[in-house]
Design a protein around this motif. Structure first.
Motif, PDB file in Angstrom:
ATOM      1  N   UNK A  57      -8.365  -2.930   2.481  1.00  0.00           N
ATOM      2  CA  UNK A  57      -9.168  -1.751   2.149  1.00  0.00           C
ATOM      3  C   UNK A  57      -8.750  -0.528   2.931  1.00  0.00           C
ATOM      4  N   UNK A  58      -8.441  -0.706   4.205  1.00  0.00           N
ATOM      5  CA  UNK A  58      -8.019   0.418   5.042  1.00  0.00           C
ATOM      6  C   UNK A  58      -6.713   1.014   4.543  1.00  0.00           C
ATOM      7  N   UNK A  59      -5.746   0.157   4.220  1.00  0.00           N
ATOM      8  CA  UNK A  59      -4.439   0.652   3.776  1.00  0.00           C
ATOM      9  C   UNK A  59      -4.552   1.392   2.449  1.00  0.00           C
ATOM     10  N   UNK A  60      -5.291   0.833   1.497  1.00  0.00           N
ATOM     11  CA  UNK A  60      -5.427   1.483   0.188  1.00  0.00           C
ATOM     12  C   UNK A  60      -6.088   2.855   0.342  1.00  0.00           C
ATOM     13  N   UNK A  61      -7.118   2.930   1.178  1.00  0.00           N
ATOM     14  CA  UNK A  61      -7.776   4.210   1.379  1.00  0.00           C
ATOM     15  C   UNK A  61      -6.938   5.203   2.143  1.00  0.00           C
ATOM     16  N   UNK A  62      -6.103   4.704   3.065  1.00  0.00           N
ATOM     17  CA  UNK A  62      -5.386   5.598   3.975  1.00  0.00           C
ATOM     18  C   UNK A  62      -4.087   6.154   3.416  1.00  0.00           C
ATOM     19  N   UNK A  63      -3.445   5.463   2.465  1.00  0.00           N
ATOM     20  CA  UNK A  63      -2.144   5.948   2.002  1.00  0.00           C
ATOM     21  C   UNK A  63      -2.258   7.244   1.215  1.00  0.00           C
ATOM     22  N   UNK A  64      -3.422   7.525   0.647  1.00  0.00           N
ATOM     23  CA  UNK A  64      -3.619   8.783  -0.062  1.00  0.00           C
ATOM     24  C   UNK A  64      -3.639   8.612  -1.571  1.00  0.00           C
ATOM     25  N   UNK A  65      -4.507   9.385  -2.219  1.00  0.00           N
ATOM     26  CA  UNK A  65      -4.651   9.276  -3.674  1.00  0.00           C
ATOM     27  C   UNK A  65      -3.400   9.704  -4.442  1.00  0.00           C
ATOM     28  N   UNK A  66      -2.643  10.729  -3.986  1.00  0.00           N
ATOM     29  CA  UNK A  66      -1.403  11.051  -4.713  1.00  0.00           C
ATOM     30  C   UNK A  66      -0.426   9.881  -4.755  1.00  0.00           C
ATOM     31  N   UNK A  67      -0.351   9.098  -3.675  1.00  0.00           N
ATOM     32  CA  UNK A  67       0.533   7.936  -3.648  1.00  0.00           C
ATOM     33  C   UNK A  67       0.022   6.870  -4.614  1.00  0.00           C
TER      34      UNK A  67
END
Length: 457
Positions: A211-221
């Motif tokens: 969950x942390x990684x998905x949220x942290x990589x950024x919505x454009x990615x």
């Protein structure tokens, strides 16, 4: 409505639209500040605390700022101090703060009118680092990703918490709270006693890491990868830099954490080998943005804390729920250093040339972040007279909106807590706003001065 009142309302809206178009960065900062004020007032309501007594203004302000800026540093224990209503306020604050106020406004406008106005497109594009034409697709990605991931995380946490002996409604509440907090990198924990009891739970650890990684990589990615699927070659340069650099930092941080804490009896010293791997990956991930910790950072070695200072300062991906100077900023700086060491004329990555103005923005954002951390650290050292290691850790955690803490925040004097409040706010919107403001400023000059090279190094 009388004509005069309608005219005043129209004039006010036109002036607001004009100001937003002229200076979207400053407008975003004002809106963020306004949202913090609203949530501060909500947390000051007697119904927001367990004792039904109004929370002190500074406590409410600090907590509201930490929630809206998705930081997670607290001056009171979330599980015992805030009532179910107060925790609901925190969930809403984290959701709004993580997605971005302008993004949320555009979503509401789209839902009501099926149309996104030019002003909302400009503001959302500024906030999410996207092009105007991509705003609609990006907003759809925000909605789908947020709802899907938060629902999946909540169901996963519900399964983990099911055997804890709590009432079903309480378990569901904790699961939803942790799902939102994890994806939005909020750092708040609603469980009495914290998450230390789940330190050896692979299910809990994998949920938080994912969950942390998905949220942290950024919505454009997320949008770019979802469009291109597994075709890495077709990914944008931003997506490639973000994902590759994020993974390198994740693995490097985990390896360093194991090496530095291997013999520490208070952390990994007595933990079996497999659990060492889990704890290392967990804290390397959460140190970048979410701030959740199953081990007390107060017990880390000084070398580990300094390593985490670096990871927190770098933070997550651009236009994501993480903080820091951002992964791509760090990547661009490292690539530029390597290019200079090799004597290359251009800064290149993945067969693409990075423009010089992007490098200038990366340098500016990094320097501003370091300046904010330096000034805040000096102020707190002067106010508290605490050790540099502890103060620096707390300051970088606040600036990077991470949320890890050695436990000194609650005991800090009011003036020191105010410094952290300002730092969390500037850390969330300051570097982002500066980068956006600089990116939109291209001053045309007819006359250029002669070139001369100063001595460097």
């Amino acid at each position: 409505m009388p004509y005069s009142r309608l005219r005043l309302s129209t004039q006010f809206r036109d002036r607001l639209d004009s100001f937003a178009k002229r200076s979207p960065a400053r407008f975003a900062m004002l809106v963020f500040a306004g949202i913090i004020v609203i949530f501060t007032l909500l947390l000051m309501l007697p119904i927001a605390t367990h004792g039904a007594i109004a929370a002190p203004f500074l406590t409410a302000l600090f907590t509201a700022t930490s929630a809206v800026c998705v930081t997670g540093i607290t001056v009171v224990e979330t599980a015992t101090y805030w009532s179910p209503f107060g925790k609901g306020v925190l969930v809403l604050a984290m959701q709004i703060g993580a997605l971005g106020v302008m993004t949320l406004a555009s979503l509401l406008g789209l839902a009501v009118s099926r149309h996104i106005g030019l002003t909302q497109r400009i503001l959302t594009a500024t906030e999410t680092k996207s092009r105007l034409g991509d705003v609609g697709s990006l907003l759809r990605a925000v909605v789908i990703t947020s709802l899907t991931v938060e629902t999946a995380l909540s169901l996963g946490f519900l399964a983990v918490f099911a055997d804890d002996g709590r009432a079903l409604i309480e378990t569901v509440g904790h699961a939803i709270f942790m799902g939102v907090s994890t994806f939005n990198n909020g750092g708040f924990v609603s469980l009495p006693g914290g998450i230390a009891p789940y330190a050896d739970s692979w299910s809990f650890g994998i949920l938080v890491i994912t969950g942390t990684i998905i949220g942290a990589v950024g919505f454009p990615v997320i949008l770019n990868i979802s469009q291109q699927r597994t075709r890495f070659a077709k990914w944008s340069l931003h997506s490639k830099l973000t994902v590759v650099t994020y993974l390198i930092l994740l693995v490097s941080g985990a390896l360093l954490f194991v090496l530095l804490e291997w013999q520490n009896e208070s952390t990994l010293g007595t933990v079996p080998g497999a659990e060492k791997v889990l704890l290392a990956l967990f804290h390397s991930t959460t140190a970048r943005s979410s701030g959740l910790a199953t081990l007390d950072p107060h017990n880390f070695t000084e070398a580990s804390r300094f390593m985490m200072d670096i990871l927190m300062f770098i933070g997550g991906g651009s236009a994501g729920t993480g903080g820091g100077i951002k992964v791509t900023t760090f990547a661009v700086l490292m690539i530029a250093i390597l290019a200079e060491a090799r004597g290359d004329r251009d800064t290149e990555a993945f067969e693409k040339r990075i423009p010089h103005d992007v490098l200038r923005l990366a340098i500016s954002a990094t320097f501003l972040g370091a300046l904010l951390v330096g000034v805040a650290t000096m102020l707190l050292l002067q106010i508290t007279h605490l050790p540099l290691n502890s103060v620096l850790f707390e300051v970088i955690s606040a600036f990077a909106t991470c949320g890890l803490s050695t436990g000194i925040t609650a005991s800090l004097p009011a003036s020191a807590q105010i410094v952290l409040i300002v730092l969390m706010y500037l850390g969330r919107v300051g570097t982002m706003t500066m980068a956006a403001a600089l990116a939109l400023r291209h001053r045309r000059r007819v006359i250029r001065f002669p070139e001369e090279r100063p001595v460097i190094g």
